[in-house]
Design an enzyme around this catalytic site. Sequence first.
Site, mmCIF file in Angstrom:
data_model
loop_
_atom_site.group_PDB
_atom_site.id
_atom_site.type_symbol
_atom_site.label_atom_id
_atom_site.label_comp_id
_atom_site.label_asym_id
_atom_site.label_seq_id
_atom_site.Cartn_x
_atom_site.Cartn_y
_atom_site.Cartn_z
ATOM 1 N N ASP A 8 0.817 -1.230 0.000
ATOM 2 C CA ASP A 8 0.000 0.000 0.000
ATOM 3 C C ASP A 8 0.851 1.281 0.000
ATOM 4 O OD1 ASP A 8 -1.354 -2.301 0.919
ATOM 5 O OD2 ASP A 8 -2.878 -1.126 1.955
ATOM 6 N N GLU A 39 -4.454 1.767 -2.785
ATOM 7 C CA GLU A 39 -5.693 2.204 -2.106
ATOM 8 C C GLU A 39 -5.493 3.409 -1.185
ATOM 9 O OE1 GLU A 39 -7.614 0.227 0.988
ATOM 10 O OE2 GLU A 39 -5.833 0.261 2.234
ATOM 11 N N ASN A 40 -4.238 3.716 -0.815
ATOM 12 C CA ASN A 40 -3.975 4.866 0.055
ATOM 13 C C ASN A 40 -3.170 5.952 -0.664
ATOM 14 O OD1 ASN A 40 -3.322 2.202 2.101
ATOM 15 N ND2 ASN A 40 -4.983 3.586 2.682
ATOM 16 N N ASN A 67 -10.242 -1.565 0.842
ATOM 17 C CA ASN A 67 -11.433 -1.008 1.479
ATOM 18 C C ASN A 67 -11.587 0.490 1.218
ATOM 19 O OD1 ASN A 67 -9.060 -1.085 3.257
ATOM 20 N ND2 ASN A 67 -10.335 -0.025 4.743
ATOM 21 N N HIS A 68 -10.511 1.163 0.755
ATOM 22 C CA HIS A 68 -10.604 2.600 0.444
ATOM 23 C C HIS A 68 -10.886 2.872 -1.040
ATOM 24 C CE1 HIS A 68 -9.585 3.989 4.423
ATOM 25 N NE2 HIS A 68 -8.514 3.212 4.456
ATOM 26 N N HIS A 150 -6.825 -8.302 0.535
ATOM 27 C CA HIS A 150 -6.765 -7.101 1.364
ATOM 28 C C HIS A 150 -7.622 -7.356 2.606
ATOM 29 C CE1 HIS A 150 -5.706 -2.821 1.448
ATOM 30 N NE2 HIS A 150 -6.860 -2.639 2.074
ATOM 31 N N HIS A 175 -3.264 -4.340 3.407
ATOM 32 C CA HIS A 175 -4.179 -3.598 4.300
ATOM 33 C C HIS A 175 -3.588 -3.317 5.680
ATOM 34 C CE1 HIS A 175 -7.749 -2.030 6.273
ATOM 35 N NE2 HIS A 175 -7.678 -2.980 7.177
ATOM 36 N N HIS A 177 -0.473 -3.007 6.566
ATOM 37 C CA HIS A 177 0.666 -2.088 6.444
ATOM 38 C C HIS A 177 1.899 -2.532 7.221
ATOM 39 C CE1 HIS A 177 -1.990 1.621 5.149
ATOM 40 N NE2 HIS A 177 -2.284 0.511 4.488
HETATM 41 FE FE LIG Z 1 -3.888 0.290 3.091
HETATM 42 FE FE LIG Z 2 -6.966 -1.075 3.510
#
Ligand SMILES: [Fe+2]
Ligand SMILES: [Fe+2]
Length: 257
Positions: A8, A39-40, A67-68, A150, A175, A177
Amino acid sequence: MNILVVGDVIGQAGVKFIRDKLSGIKKLYGASFCVINGENSANGNGINVESSQGLLLAGADVITLGNHTFDKSDVYKLFDEKLPIVRPANYPPGTAGEGYLIIDTGAVKICVISLLGRVNLNNLDCPFRCAQELILKVKDRCDIILVDFHAEATSEKIAMGYFLDGKATAVWGTHTHVQTADERILPGGSAYITGIGMTGPVNSVIGVKKEIIISKFLTNIHQKFEISDNPINLNGIILTIDDKTHKATAIERISIS
Ligand SMILES: [Fe+2]
Ligand SMILES: [Fe+2]
């Protein structure tokens, strides 16, 4: 062949790190294909035009999400443009975007699947059944199947690894991290790791300024998250795939400052 998978990417500084260093890292490890979780990449939450361009122009072949995915509205535009970006496949039928992509490199056809866990996360369709159905659908159309799972819970990720062992070429977790030390080739031949980590600031709490998160735990009062401005460290894995059998022969964790 070697495949580079990058954890990520957090915010503008994470994207800049990728822009500056990805091609050198790909060369260093002889990676001819690269998957990055983005996603981030837009200020910590979601993906936008600028961050996706940064990752793709730097050399990502496919961007996976999590999820983002829908935090920034730009994502709909990116899906409309058919860029090589995949969102978790277990969103409900009819959701914008694709849950998998098959890329033909000329030498091999590589399928990249994104899935989202359900433990302490969004209540989507079952990622296990979704993975099973997708793999049945794509297995005769590709040589290599890569799965970015994720998910929050280590148990859910490990279970997915064993569930897809021998069916997917590689399964890795994103996810959380934080990189885990359990990379290995599973008994059925799939490469697996629970967490590949993040490409984000050192001395942060999974990317956020540590003082903010400590205060939240001390007071139980939510504060606006701010991405730490500490230097970036890249976490990821290198997968080695046999050119004839298309099976994974090695998985190596990497961490680069
Ligand atoms: Fe993430
Ligand atoms: Fe995530």
